[in-house]
Write an enzyme that holds these catalytic residues in place. Structure first.
Site, short mmCIF file in Angstrom:
data_model
loop_
_atom_site.label_atom_id
_atom_site.label_comp_id
_atom_site.label_asym_id
_atom_site.label_seq_id
_atom_site.Cartn_x
_atom_site.Cartn_y
_atom_site.Cartn_z
N ARG A 52 19.00 0.90 65.06
CA ARG A 52 18.30 2.16 64.79
C ARG A 52 19.13 3.33 65.31
O ARG A 52 20.12 3.14 66.01
CB ARG A 52 16.91 2.14 65.43
CG ARG A 52 16.98 1.69 66.89
CD ARG A 52 16.03 2.36 67.79
NE ARG A 52 16.18 3.79 67.82
CZ ARG A 52 17.13 4.43 68.50
NH1 ARG A 52 18.06 3.80 69.18
NH2 ARG A 52 17.17 5.76 68.51
N GLN A 204 11.21 4.65 72.27
CA GLN A 204 12.68 4.66 72.35
C GLN A 204 13.16 5.41 73.60
O GLN A 204 14.21 5.10 74.15
CB GLN A 204 13.29 5.32 71.10
CG GLN A 204 13.18 4.51 69.83
CD GLN A 204 11.93 4.81 69.04
OE1 GLN A 204 10.90 5.20 69.61
NE2 GLN A 204 11.98 4.63 67.74
N ASP A 245 18.03 12.98 62.28
CA ASP A 245 18.20 12.00 61.20
C ASP A 245 18.69 12.63 59.90
O ASP A 245 19.27 11.96 59.06
CB ASP A 245 16.89 11.25 60.95
CG ASP A 245 16.70 10.20 62.02
OD1 ASP A 245 16.33 10.57 63.15
OD2 ASP A 245 16.99 9.03 61.75
N ASN A 255 13.80 14.81 62.88
CA ASN A 255 14.07 13.88 63.99
C ASN A 255 12.76 13.17 64.33
O ASN A 255 11.71 13.44 63.74
CB ASN A 255 14.65 14.63 65.20
CG ASN A 255 15.20 13.68 66.25
OD1 ASN A 255 15.94 12.75 65.92
ND2 ASN A 255 14.84 13.89 67.50
#
Ligand code: MRU
Length: 354
Positions: A52, A204, A245, A255
């Site tokens: 990821r 995360q 992203d 993001n």
């Protein structure tokens, strides 16, 4: 521990026909590597977030296409057949996650290289794709290093930095984007204090950012996502650094979900809010944030903590994986070519052209 010694997240297998990945779903408890060989396993690794982070997904996709091409060449496919199959598989890889543009960017780059060799032997094609995938990885590493330098120029010793999600070495190659300046500061003995948002629902920040920074000896404090206003109000945050992203042509930036909220808080408290992204994350074909596809993920990620259901049965759930921070909330976009400032349209166009 430095950025140089963080574990490698993805690499081409020794046989050239497989890809080895550090399974990020098992961190921080276990450092576990998996080898993927077929397309199904590759797609699964991206969908489940074993691999990821936007740039890492791009690097992984490059290695996947290289491995698949090598398998087909060794199985005796001729060049037209190999190209056709590779194109089909590349499209399936691209469809595995929609928001991070690095995935389609890397697949397009690999396919461009492949189609340029349509007249060559299958062995030649496989060798060229392997070299291209290694180049994508190497360049990503160089971009991250340059981003780290540019980002560090925006900080001073003793600053508090708030970050959201994970944009470190696990999500890229070596330094990371948002965490690059922080890891570089650590290497140079410049003290910083980092606040890591835990980043619900997949954590995360808690699982990956806190792990990477603690291993590197950086002072990191974990906060729940809803504590960001408190640490800002207390005067503990001098800058926000987040990854990205996809940046649209006008500077709107997608993001991890919750990033826009951080940007709004930063604006309220007069704290600079920086997005760190290599130029491969900028998508000039997406005019603005409204055109960025936002991934929606399974309800279960929100309704459960581990195996335990925490929500009454039948309650509807939203699980948007990303949000878009409008360009006017962004103080600067830190790229390998320097820090872009508003108005972002022309700044982005010039950076992509240079
Ligand atoms: O869903 P994830 O974990 O892939 O989301 C990752 C992020 O939002 C990162 O901030 C982004 O990809 C940038 S990584 C350098």
């Amino acid at each position: 521990m430095t950025a140089q010694s963080q574990p490698e997240n993805v690499r081409l297998g020794e046989d050239g026909e497989s890809v080895v990945l550090l399974d990020q779903t098992r961190l921080p408890g276990r450092v576990e590597y998996r080898t993927v060989r077929d397309l199904k396993e590759m797609v699964e690794a991206i969908r489940t977030l074993r691999v990821r982070g936007a740039p890492a997904i791009g690097v992984f996709a490059g290695f996947c296409l290289s491995a698949l091409a090598r398998q087909m060449e060794r199985a005796g496919l001729d060049t037209p057949g190999l190209l056709r199959e590779l194109d089909r598989k590349g499209k399936i890889l691209v469809s595995s996650r929609p928001t991070a543009v690095n995935l389609s960017w890397a697949v397009e780059r690999m396919m461009d290289r492949a189609s340029g060799l349509a007249g060559g032997a299958p062995e030649e094609l496989a060798a060229a794709l392997e070299a291209e995938s290694r180049a994508i990885r190497r360049e990503d590493e160089e971009m991250c290093r340059a981003i780290a330098e540019h980002g560090l120029s925006l900080l001073k010793a003793g600053d508090g930095v708030l970050t959201h999600c994970n944009a470190g070495p696990l999500a890229t190659s070596r330094y990371g984007t948002a965490l690059g300046p922080i890891l570089l500061a650590g290497e140079r003995g410049i003290p910083l204090r980092v606040f890591a948002d835990e980043t619900r629902p997949l954590l995360q920040g808690a699982r990956l950012t806190a792990w990477e920074l603690a291993r590197a000896g950086v002072e990191v404090t974990l906060i729940c996502d809803n504590m960001a206003s408190m640490v800002m109000k207390n005067g503990w945050v001098q800058a926000c650094f987040v990854g990205c992203d996809r940046v649209a042509a006008n500077g709107d930036a997608a993001n991890k979900i919750g990033t826009f909220g951080v940007a709004l808080l930063a604006r309220h408290f007069g704290i600079p809010f920086y997005v760190a992204a290599p130029l491969s994350t900028i998508d000039p074909r997406t005019p603005d944030g409204a055109h960025i596809p936002i991934e929606e993920r399974p309800d279960r990620e929100v309704t459960h903590v581990g195996e335990t259901r925490i929500v009454p049965e039948g309650v509807p759930v939203f699980n948007f994986a990303f949000d878009v921070t409008p360009a006017d909330c962004i103080t600067g976009i830190i790229t390998e070519k320097g820090v872009l400032r508003a108005p972002y349209g022309p700044a982005i166009a010039a950076a992509l052209k240079a």
